[in-house]
Design a protein around this motif. Sequence first.
Motif, short mmCIF file in Angstrom:
data_model
loop_
_atom_site.label_atom_id
_atom_site.label_comp_id
_atom_site.label_asym_id
_atom_site.label_seq_id
_atom_site.Cartn_x
_atom_site.Cartn_y
_atom_site.Cartn_z
N ILE A 67 0.84 -1.21 0.00
CA ILE A 67 0.00 0.00 0.00
C ILE A 67 0.88 1.26 0.00
CG2 ILE A 67 -1.67 1.32 1.37
CD1 ILE A 67 -3.31 -0.97 0.91
N ALA A 68 1.94 1.26 0.81
CA ALA A 68 2.85 2.41 0.86
C ALA A 68 3.50 2.63 -0.50
CB ALA A 68 3.90 2.20 1.94
N SER A 69 3.88 1.54 -1.15
CA SER A 69 4.49 1.64 -2.47
C SER A 69 3.50 2.21 -3.49
CB SER A 69 4.97 0.25 -2.91
OG SER A 69 5.46 0.30 -4.22
N LEU A 70 2.26 1.78 -3.39
CA LEU A 70 1.22 2.28 -4.29
C LEU A 70 1.04 3.79 -4.10
CD1 LEU A 70 -1.12 1.80 -6.33
CD2 LEU A 70 -2.59 1.35 -4.36
N LYS A 71 0.98 4.23 -2.85
CA LYS A 71 0.82 5.66 -2.58
C LYS A 71 2.01 6.45 -3.12
CE LYS A 71 -2.13 5.24 1.49
NZ LYS A 71 -2.21 5.35 2.95
N ARG A 72 3.21 5.90 -2.99
CA ARG A 72 4.40 6.56 -3.54
C ARG A 72 4.30 6.64 -5.05
NH1 ARG A 72 7.35 3.76 -0.23
NH2 ARG A 72 7.91 2.17 -1.75
N ASP A 117 -8.49 -1.02 -3.90
CA ASP A 117 -9.58 -0.59 -4.78
C ASP A 117 -10.05 0.81 -4.42
OD1 ASP A 117 -9.53 -2.93 -6.29
OD2 ASP A 117 -11.07 -3.92 -5.08
N THR A 118 -10.18 1.08 -3.12
CA THR A 118 -10.62 2.39 -2.65
C THR A 118 -9.61 3.46 -3.03
OG1 THR A 118 -11.73 1.32 -0.79
CG2 THR A 118 -11.35 3.69 -0.61
N LEU A 119 -8.32 3.19 -2.81
CA LEU A 119 -7.28 4.16 -3.15
C LEU A 119 -7.27 4.46 -4.65
CD1 LEU A 119 -4.31 2.88 -0.96
CD2 LEU A 119 -5.48 5.07 -0.72
N VAL A 120 -7.43 3.42 -5.47
CA VAL A 120 -7.43 3.62 -6.92
C VAL A 120 -8.64 4.45 -7.35
CG1 VAL A 120 -7.68 2.43 -9.15
CG2 VAL A 120 -6.06 1.57 -7.46
N THR A 143 -6.05 -10.73 3.14
CA THR A 143 -5.83 -10.38 1.73
C THR A 143 -7.01 -9.57 1.19
OG1 THR A 143 -4.51 -12.37 1.41
CG2 THR A 143 -5.40 -11.33 -0.58
N ASP A 144 -8.23 -10.03 1.48
CA ASP A 144 -9.44 -9.33 1.01
C ASP A 144 -9.50 -7.91 1.56
OD1 ASP A 144 -10.13 -11.62 -0.37
OD2 ASP A 144 -11.60 -12.30 1.12
N THR A 145 -9.14 -7.74 2.82
CA THR A 145 -9.15 -6.42 3.45
C THR A 145 -8.22 -5.46 2.70
OG1 THR A 145 -9.58 -7.41 5.61
CG2 THR A 145 -8.73 -5.16 5.60
N TYR A 146 -7.01 -5.91 2.43
CA TYR A 146 -6.04 -5.04 1.76
C TYR A 146 -6.39 -4.82 0.28
CZ TYR A 146 -3.15 -4.60 5.86
OH TYR A 146 -2.70 -4.27 7.11
N THR A 147 -6.97 -5.82 -0.35
CA THR A 147 -7.40 -5.65 -1.74
C THR A 147 -8.48 -4.57 -1.82
OG1 THR A 147 -6.87 -7.96 -2.21
CG2 THR A 147 -8.33 -6.86 -3.75
N THR A 148 -9.41 -4.57 -0.85
CA THR A 148 -10.45 -3.55 -0.80
C THR A 148 -9.84 -2.17 -0.59
OG1 THR A 148 -11.96 -5.19 0.13
CG2 THR A 148 -12.60 -2.88 0.36
N LYS A 149 -8.81 -2.08 0.27
CA LYS A 149 -8.13 -0.79 0.49
C LYS A 149 -7.52 -0.28 -0.81
CE LYS A 149 -6.74 -1.15 5.35
NZ LYS A 149 -5.61 -1.19 6.29
N GLU A 206 -10.29 6.67 -5.55
CA GLU A 206 -10.06 8.05 -5.11
C GLU A 206 -9.09 8.75 -6.05
OE1 GLU A 206 -8.65 7.69 -1.09
OE2 GLU A 206 -10.65 7.21 -0.30
N LYS A 207 -8.02 8.07 -6.43
CA LYS A 207 -7.03 8.68 -7.32
C LYS A 207 -7.62 8.95 -8.69
CE LYS A 207 -2.94 10.32 -7.84
NZ LYS A 207 -2.51 11.46 -7.04
N GLU A 208 -8.41 8.01 -9.21
CA GLU A 208 -9.07 8.22 -10.50
C GLU A 208 -9.97 9.44 -10.46
OE1 GLU A 208 -10.87 4.34 -11.17
OE2 GLU A 208 -9.59 4.09 -12.92
N ALA A 209 -10.75 9.56 -9.39
CA ALA A 209 -11.66 10.71 -9.25
C ALA A 209 -10.86 12.00 -9.23
CB ALA A 209 -12.50 10.57 -7.97
N GLU A 210 -9.74 11.99 -8.50
CA GLU A 210 -8.88 13.18 -8.42
C GLU A 210 -8.29 13.52 -9.80
OE1 GLU A 210 -4.62 14.49 -6.40
OE2 GLU A 210 -5.64 12.68 -5.67
N LEU A 211 -7.87 12.49 -10.53
CA LEU A 211 -7.26 12.70 -11.85
C LEU A 211 -8.26 13.20 -12.88
CD1 LEU A 211 -5.02 9.51 -11.98
CD2 LEU A 211 -4.19 11.88 -11.91
N LEU A 212 -9.48 12.71 -12.82
CA LEU A 212 -10.48 13.06 -13.83
C LEU A 212 -11.22 14.34 -13.51
CD1 LEU A 212 -11.82 9.46 -14.54
CD2 LEU A 212 -10.25 10.82 -15.96
N LYS A 213 -11.05 14.85 -12.29
CA LYS A 213 -11.73 16.11 -11.90
C LYS A 213 -11.07 17.28 -12.61
CE LYS A 213 -11.21 18.36 -7.98
NZ LYS A 213 -11.01 18.49 -6.56
N VAL A 214 -11.88 18.08 -13.27
CA VAL A 214 -11.35 19.24 -14.02
C VAL A 214 -11.36 20.46 -13.14
CG1 VAL A 214 -11.61 20.69 -16.04
CG2 VAL A 214 -12.17 18.28 -16.17
#
Length: 185
Positions: free
Chosen positions: A17-22, A172-175, A164-170, A177-185
Amino acid sequence: MLNKIYETQKEGCEKAIASLKRDFTTLRTGKVNISIVDNVMVDYYGSPTPLNQVATVLTSDASTIAITPWEKSMIKAISSAIQAANIGVNPNSDGESVKLFFPPMTVEQRQENAKHAKAMGEKAKVSIRNVRKDANDEVKKLEKDKAITEDESKKGQDEVQKITDTYTTKIDTLVKEKEAELLKV
């Protein structure tokens, strides 16, 4: 014994998760971020050195990064390194500093970055699945060595899957949020 396996698994998942955030910090959103130049390496007297170790890097506004080298002689090397890094803009030098002017992002660029965010999320999920495999192997090894019963092994593997399921859900949530941030004009 099983608790130690769970803790090791959680540590591995937290690292993913830390690597993904980086990784997410390298994606450009509507506002420029100095982390865009984190991977730029400057030739500093013959050795490749991170840009932030030879210059001050600041955002002067939402679309400009100003880079002020500690030694004026480094301006040419910094400009070359930025061009070589291919971050999508050309450096502008005024003899004192280097400025990077980022044009507003197009819809296509935003969608492309959203795709990159998804790919980064998938990479993190693969990491988590590898951690799960290692944890399950440890549980099976304990069962094989007769340290735990077959029932305990089954419960252990179920718990590994829950983690594993808990972290996979985390992820998905992070992705999302990031998509929403990226697509927001």
